[in-house]
Scaffold this motif. Structure first.
Motif, mmCIF file in Angstrom:
data_model
loop_
_atom_site.group_PDB
_atom_site.id
_atom_site.type_symbol
_atom_site.label_atom_id
_atom_site.label_comp_id
_atom_site.label_asym_id
_atom_site.label_seq_id
_atom_site.Cartn_x
_atom_site.Cartn_y
_atom_site.Cartn_z
ATOM 1 N N SER A 306 49.670 63.368 14.981
ATOM 2 C CA SER A 306 50.025 61.982 14.662
ATOM 3 C C SER A 306 50.389 61.215 15.925
ATOM 4 C CB SER A 306 51.200 61.946 13.683
ATOM 5 O OG SER A 306 50.847 62.533 12.458
ATOM 6 N N TRP A 307 50.062 59.937 15.920
ATOM 7 C CA TRP A 307 50.339 59.064 17.066
ATOM 8 C C TRP A 307 50.858 57.727 16.547
ATOM 9 C CZ3 TRP A 307 49.076 54.227 18.645
ATOM 10 C CH2 TRP A 307 49.310 53.905 19.989
ATOM 11 N N PRO A 308 51.839 57.090 17.234
ATOM 12 C CA PRO A 308 52.464 57.546 18.487
ATOM 13 C C PRO A 308 53.690 58.385 18.218
ATOM 14 C CG PRO A 308 53.232 55.338 17.973
ATOM 15 C CD PRO A 308 52.262 55.710 16.871
ATOM 16 N N PRO A 309 54.069 59.255 19.153
ATOM 17 C CA PRO A 309 55.370 59.920 19.032
ATOM 18 C C PRO A 309 56.480 58.944 19.409
ATOM 19 C CG PRO A 309 54.267 60.566 21.067
ATOM 20 C CD PRO A 309 53.300 59.667 20.318
ATOM 21 N N GLU A 310 57.715 59.322 19.167
ATOM 22 C CA GLU A 310 58.836 58.509 19.625
ATOM 23 C C GLU A 310 58.838 58.488 21.154
ATOM 24 O OE1 GLU A 310 60.681 56.733 17.812
ATOM 25 O OE2 GLU A 310 60.338 57.533 15.809
ATOM 26 N N ARG A 311 59.319 57.389 21.737
ATOM 27 C CA ARG A 311 59.321 57.264 23.196
ATOM 28 C C ARG A 311 60.014 58.450 23.858
ATOM 29 N NH1 ARG A 311 58.667 52.409 25.904
ATOM 30 N NH2 ARG A 311 60.298 53.032 27.355
ATOM 31 N N ASN A 312 61.116 58.916 23.267
ATOM 32 C CA ASN A 312 61.875 60.008 23.854
ATOM 33 C C ASN A 312 61.478 61.362 23.288
ATOM 34 O OD1 ASN A 312 63.933 58.846 25.786
ATOM 35 N ND2 ASN A 312 64.263 57.552 24.002
ATOM 36 N N GLY A 313 60.476 61.365 22.400
ATOM 37 C CA GLY A 313 59.997 62.614 21.845
ATOM 38 C C GLY A 313 58.973 63.272 22.759
ATOM 39 N N SER A 314 58.583 64.486 22.392
ATOM 40 C CA SER A 314 57.585 65.209 23.177
ATOM 41 C C SER A 314 56.242 64.496 23.122
ATOM 42 C CB SER A 314 57.431 66.637 22.644
ATOM 43 O OG SER A 314 58.632 67.350 22.779
ATOM 44 N N CYS A 315 55.545 64.487 24.242
ATOM 45 C CA CYS A 315 54.262 63.797 24.323
ATOM 46 C C CYS A 315 53.220 64.494 23.448
ATOM 47 C CB CYS A 315 53.773 63.730 25.765
ATOM 48 S SG CYS A 315 52.343 62.641 25.966
ATOM 49 N N TRP A 316 52.298 63.723 22.911
ATOM 50 C CA TRP A 316 51.262 64.251 22.029
ATOM 51 C C TRP A 316 50.310 65.207 22.739
ATOM 52 C CZ3 TRP A 316 46.552 63.174 24.027
ATOM 53 C CH2 TRP A 316 46.390 62.017 24.794
ATOM 54 N N CYS A 317 50.249 65.138 24.084
ATOM 55 C CA CYS A 317 49.259 65.934 24.813
ATOM 56 C C CYS A 317 49.675 67.386 24.991
ATOM 57 C CB CYS A 317 48.966 65.304 26.173
ATOM 58 S SG CYS A 317 50.301 65.501 27.393
ATOM 59 N N GLY A 318 50.938 67.725 24.660
ATOM 60 C CA GLY A 318 51.385 69.106 24.786
ATOM 61 C C GLY A 318 51.882 69.475 26.159
ATOM 62 N N SER A 319 52.110 68.484 27.028
ATOM 63 C CA SER A 319 52.570 68.777 28.386
ATOM 64 C C SER A 319 53.998 69.302 28.420
ATOM 65 C CB SER A 319 52.480 67.516 29.256
ATOM 66 O OG SER A 319 53.406 66.530 28.793
ATOM 67 N N GLY A 320 54.769 69.017 27.363
ATOM 68 C CA GLY A 320 56.182 69.380 27.345
ATOM 69 C C GLY A 320 57.083 68.285 27.861
ATOM 70 N N ASN A 321 56.495 67.212 28.400
ATOM 71 C CA ASN A 321 57.278 66.080 28.886
ATOM 72 C C ASN A 321 57.501 65.055 27.780
ATOM 73 O OD1 ASN A 321 57.318 67.076 31.569
ATOM 74 N ND2 ASN A 321 55.238 66.302 31.877
ATOM 75 N N LYS A 322 58.466 64.164 27.996
ATOM 76 C CA LYS A 322 58.687 63.087 27.046
ATOM 77 C C LYS A 322 57.506 62.124 27.069
ATOM 78 C CE LYS A 322 63.756 62.980 27.166
ATOM 79 N NZ LYS A 322 64.943 62.130 27.376
ATOM 80 N N TYR A 323 57.189 61.576 25.907
ATOM 81 C CA TYR A 323 56.070 60.643 25.786
ATOM 82 C C TYR A 323 56.203 59.480 26.760
ATOM 83 C CZ TYR A 323 53.059 57.154 23.441
ATOM 84 O OH TYR A 323 52.112 56.200 23.153
ATOM 85 N N LYS A 324 57.424 58.926 26.895
ATOM 86 C CA LYS A 324 57.620 57.747 27.731
ATOM 87 C C LYS A 324 57.378 58.047 29.207
ATOM 88 C CE LYS A 324 62.621 58.425 28.320
ATOM 89 N NZ LYS A 324 63.960 57.913 27.979
ATOM 90 N N LYS A 325 57.442 59.330 29.592
ATOM 91 C CA LYS A 325 57.250 59.702 30.992
ATOM 92 C C LYS A 325 55.893 60.365 31.220
ATOM 93 C CE LYS A 325 62.182 60.285 31.987
ATOM 94 N NZ LYS A 325 63.229 61.222 32.457
ATOM 95 N N CYS A 326 55.107 60.490 30.153
ATOM 96 C CA CYS A 326 53.838 61.215 30.270
ATOM 97 C C CYS A 326 52.657 60.302 29.954
ATOM 98 C CB CYS A 326 53.879 62.440 29.363
ATOM 99 S SG CYS A 326 52.500 63.596 29.606
ATOM 100 N N CYS A 327 52.231 60.273 28.686
ATOM 101 C CA CYS A 327 51.016 59.532 28.356
ATOM 102 C C CYS A 327 51.243 58.055 28.023
ATOM 103 C CB CYS A 327 50.264 60.211 27.221
ATOM 104 S SG CYS A 327 49.385 61.702 27.763
ATOM 105 N N LEU A 328 52.461 57.686 27.619
ATOM 106 C CA LEU A 328 52.707 56.275 27.313
ATOM 107 C C LEU A 328 52.354 55.366 28.485
ATOM 108 C CD1 LEU A 328 53.802 53.971 25.555
ATOM 109 C CD2 LEU A 328 56.099 54.566 26.309
ATOM 110 N N PRO A 329 52.768 55.671 29.719
ATOM 111 C CA PRO A 329 52.416 54.779 30.837
ATOM 112 C C PRO A 329 50.925 54.757 31.153
ATOM 113 C CG PRO A 329 54.269 56.213 31.417
ATOM 114 C CD PRO A 329 53.679 56.747 30.149
ATOM 115 N N ARG A 330 50.160 55.748 30.671
ATOM 116 C CA ARG A 330 48.731 55.798 30.985
ATOM 117 C C ARG A 330 47.971 54.640 30.340
ATOM 118 N NH1 ARG A 330 48.179 60.831 33.306
ATOM 119 N NH2 ARG A 330 49.747 62.331 32.600
ATOM 120 N N SER A 331 48.527 54.067 29.284
ATOM 121 C CA SER A 331 47.830 52.944 28.624
ATOM 122 C C SER A 331 47.833 51.696 29.485
ATOM 123 C CB SER A 331 48.498 52.634 27.277
ATOM 124 O OG SER A 331 49.811 52.128 27.465
#
Length: 333
Positions: A306-331
């Protein structure tokens, strides 16, 4: 709010959604601050987030002294960080000061945020909202106008953006300025007209988004992506030459679909074994029809992300990082 041994980022996001409807919201705010003091956050880096939430709750109940204390503590907790969350809490502090009748102090809080308007799309909303609360709507319009001019200059005087995606941060600034000028009853100018044109172009993508193929949302986890390109190098044209490029494409596509009104968005995790099996012994995994058929098969199967995860939740890509610090900025790339 139930007492827990540790509060996770997901818990804080849940509290944000439910706190104002709680029987004792001020008690929730106090418990959030207490959790910070007692070290009861699963991630100590969430202290600023928790205290900002406490300040918002206190402000909503007109407990301005308490709200200001929580906001001050949140700023201290963020330390030297320089991002949109820090801008948000400074704007919140200014809003509280306005409501406490301390307009000069509020303006002093907001002035340093002006350069951030051209760095973070959220900042335009935070800062202009604070100014409106303080009766400075005209100042908000002036700051946004300046930010739009800077953003246009940064494009190097290039041609008009072809779409909202192409405009990037400029689009959000134009939108915020357009709404502010409407509230002031000001006539349209060239920037308002550009905002209208970009919004029309965005609206016209709805039909295209509604018919977007499942192939656009096939996600290859890192190990699968590496294997895919090792075995099928031609597929780099379809899925990206690097895993970072692959994730950025997916995040931008999901943001575009959401902006066009799509709901229930999800990624479709693929596997090299599954693609090869679908292609068959005589098939070509890189053939567009094969890829499209495999994507439709994934769409009909369970296991979606499911997308999007919460900003402070785990990123959807499985990196183990928070979404806000991982794939969110890629947009925004």
């Amino acid at each position: 709010m139930p007492t827990k041994a540790d509060l996770s980022s997901a818990d804080l996001d849940e509290i944000r959604q439910s706190a104002l409807g709680a029987a004792d919201p001020l008690g929730v705010a106090a418990e959030l601050a207490g959790a910070v003091d007692a070290g009861r956050l699963a991630d100590p880096g969430d202290a600023g987030h928790a205290l900002t939430l406490a300040a918002e709750i206190a402000e909503s109940r007109s407990k301005l002294d308490a709200a200001l204390r929580y906001a001050d503590r949140a700023i201290d907790a963020y330390g030297t960080r320089d991002d949109s969350q820090v801008a948000a809490v400074h704007a919140l502090r200014a809003r509280i000061l306005f409501r406490a009748g301390r307009g000069d102090d509020a303006m002093a809080e907001l002035e340093p945020l002006r350069p951030l308007l051209t760095r973070y799309s959220d900042a335009a909303a935070y800062v202009s909202a604070a100014l409106v609360v303080g009766g400075r709507t005209r100042v908000a319009e002036e700051w946004l106008t300046e930010a739009v001019k800077v953003a246009l200059d940064e494009r190097g005087g290039s041609a008009e953006p072809a779409s909202a995606d192409d405009a990037g941060l400029l689009f959000f600034l134009l939108q915020q300025r357009h709404r502010t000028r409407h509230a002031l009853g000001l006539p349209h100018d060239q920037h308002d007209n550009l905002a209208d044109r970009l919004e029309t172009k965005l609206a016209n993508t709805t039909a295209r988004a509604a018919t977007a193929s499942a192939e656009d949302l096939v996600f290859w986890p890192q190990a699968e992506f590496d294997r895919l390109l090792a075995e099928q190098p031609k597929l780099s044209e379809a899925y990206g030459e690097t895993w970072d490029e692959h994730r950025a494409h997916l995040e931008r596509e999901l943001v575009r679909l959401a902006g066009a009104g799509r709901t229930g968005l999800a990624l479709l995790p693929g596997s090299v074994t599954g693609l090869i099996r679908y292609a068959g012994s005589d098939g070509d995994p890189s053939d567009p029809q094969t890829r499209s058929g495999y994507a439709k098969q994934l769409a009909a199967a369970p296991g979606h992300i499911s997308w999007p995860p919460e900003r402070n939740g785990s990123c959807w890509c499985g990196s183990g990082n928070k979404y806000k610090k991982c794939c969110l900025p890629r947009s925004r790339g």
